[in-house]
Motif scaffolding. Sequence first.
Motif, mmCIF file in Angstrom:
data_model
loop_
_atom_site.group_PDB
_atom_site.id
_atom_site.type_symbol
_atom_site.label_atom_id
_atom_site.label_comp_id
_atom_site.label_asym_id
_atom_site.label_seq_id
_atom_site.Cartn_x
_atom_site.Cartn_y
_atom_site.Cartn_z
ATOM 1 N N LEU A 98 41.961 48.951 85.403
ATOM 2 C CA LEU A 98 40.943 48.400 84.507
ATOM 3 C C LEU A 98 41.136 46.895 84.305
ATOM 4 C CD1 LEU A 98 40.900 51.199 81.766
ATOM 5 C CD2 LEU A 98 39.228 50.851 83.596
ATOM 6 N N LEU A 99 42.389 46.418 84.445
ATOM 7 C CA LEU A 99 42.690 45.007 84.246
ATOM 8 C C LEU A 99 42.855 44.241 85.557
ATOM 9 C CD1 LEU A 99 45.337 45.410 81.384
ATOM 10 C CD2 LEU A 99 42.998 44.542 81.128
ATOM 11 N N ALA A 100 42.632 44.915 86.672
ATOM 12 C CA ALA A 100 42.939 44.323 87.981
ATOM 13 C C ALA A 100 42.195 43.019 88.230
ATOM 14 C CB ALA A 100 42.629 45.330 89.081
ATOM 15 N N ASP A 101 40.972 42.899 87.782
ATOM 16 C CA ASP A 101 40.164 41.705 88.046
ATOM 17 C C ASP A 101 40.159 40.730 86.868
ATOM 18 O OD1 ASP A 101 39.452 42.679 90.568
ATOM 19 O OD2 ASP A 101 37.814 43.863 89.705
ATOM 20 N N ILE A 107 40.920 48.814 75.067
ATOM 21 C CA ILE A 107 41.918 47.738 75.159
ATOM 22 C C ILE A 107 41.614 46.837 76.344
ATOM 23 C CG2 ILE A 107 44.359 47.272 75.626
ATOM 24 C CD1 ILE A 107 44.901 49.967 74.080
ATOM 25 N N ALA A 108 41.332 47.432 77.492
ATOM 26 C CA ALA A 108 41.060 46.641 78.704
ATOM 27 C C ALA A 108 39.828 45.761 78.519
ATOM 28 C CB ALA A 108 40.890 47.568 79.905
ATOM 29 N N ARG A 154 37.829 40.284 77.863
ATOM 30 C CA ARG A 154 36.909 39.342 77.240
ATOM 31 C C ARG A 154 37.664 38.199 76.566
ATOM 32 N NH1 ARG A 154 31.987 40.903 75.358
ATOM 33 N NH2 ARG A 154 31.917 38.743 74.614
ATOM 34 N N VAL A 155 38.756 38.509 75.896
ATOM 35 C CA VAL A 155 39.534 37.471 75.227
ATOM 36 C C VAL A 155 40.133 36.514 76.254
ATOM 37 C CG1 VAL A 155 41.581 37.033 73.812
ATOM 38 C CG2 VAL A 155 40.028 38.902 73.208
ATOM 39 N N ALA A 167 42.019 58.447 76.696
ATOM 40 C CA ALA A 167 40.712 58.358 77.341
ATOM 41 C C ALA A 167 39.803 57.350 76.662
ATOM 42 C CB ALA A 167 40.046 59.734 77.361
ATOM 43 N N SER A 168 39.925 57.194 75.358
ATOM 44 C CA SER A 168 39.069 56.242 74.645
ATOM 45 C C SER A 168 39.770 54.907 74.390
ATOM 46 C CB SER A 168 38.609 56.841 73.311
ATOM 47 O OG SER A 168 39.716 57.077 72.453
#
Length: 321
Positions: free
Chosen positions: A195-198, A162-163, A168-169, A156-157
């Motif tokens: 969370l990484l879709a975009d 990570i995403a 951002r990187v 959950a955290s």
Amino acid sequence: MCRIAWAKKGWRRALRDADKRFAKQRGSWVLVQYTALAWSRRGFPLRFDRMIDRLKGAGIHVLIVFHDPEPFGGRRYRDRLRRRVQLAVMRRAARLADKIVSTISPDRVAWMQDPAIRAKTLLLPVGSNLPVMPRKTQRHGNGIPVIIVFGFSNLASETPMIAWVLSRVAEVVGTLHLTVFGRGAKVAGTLLRPLLADSSVELEDFGIVEAQRAGSLLANADAQLFVRSGLSTRRGSGIAGIACGLPLIGFSDPETAFPITEAGVRLVPMGDREGLVRELVLVLKQKGLRETLRQRNLEAAERYFSWDRIADAYLSFLRMN
């Protein structure tokens, strides 16, 4: 090797079987590993110090390996009670033991500051829980940087962290390839995808893989991201990356101390997400820095984290008066 099978046989029978096994071992050394959940179902290891007492009563020399020398956290009444019980058990067992090994620096463990306990305690880190595999020269895809996350503790955290960091990187360095594997990785992959879709982060999740495959994943990545907690000498998943020469970016906390600080790691204070972004960008953009960190990791692995070195240190400690 002897397993005290209390969970299967019950404590009375397990201890009776242990008494028979150790009856002829007077004068021998026994190494006993402690984690709270190895000696109880819910972290109340009330029988552990009694076990040490029985071994000492049988004339056996005891070395306790405190793999988890810190008590559990939590704010509930149950958590506070469990913490008090764990501390009391560890203190009493440590006083009974002839020697103690801690997998984190005893200088960082408050209850080990008792002079009688500190005098017989040695820091010995854990080694890698994976084989070291050779690094291939061919890069993933079209030179896309590969980031590894090995194992999860708190999905959950950890997954939002990570995403956020990798998104951002990727805005700075371009497309990234994230590989997750180990405990909880399949569920983590399900949580990470939306969370990484975009973002410009590709995701690959393997779950638990065989040891050689895991070692190969680490050896051929560009960096490892460690956000489970602060990196320390008892975190096998982090040390596995160090042993494979993989630059590691993560958090530091009170457990973070020598010899982890000698390795090729770039650490920021716990919770500093911007710091993780900054350090990961530097490592990915500067090939010279990556190679320096790789070399430092390989040297630290040989000097501090190899199982041969750890075994020799155990033998030397046991021989000391």
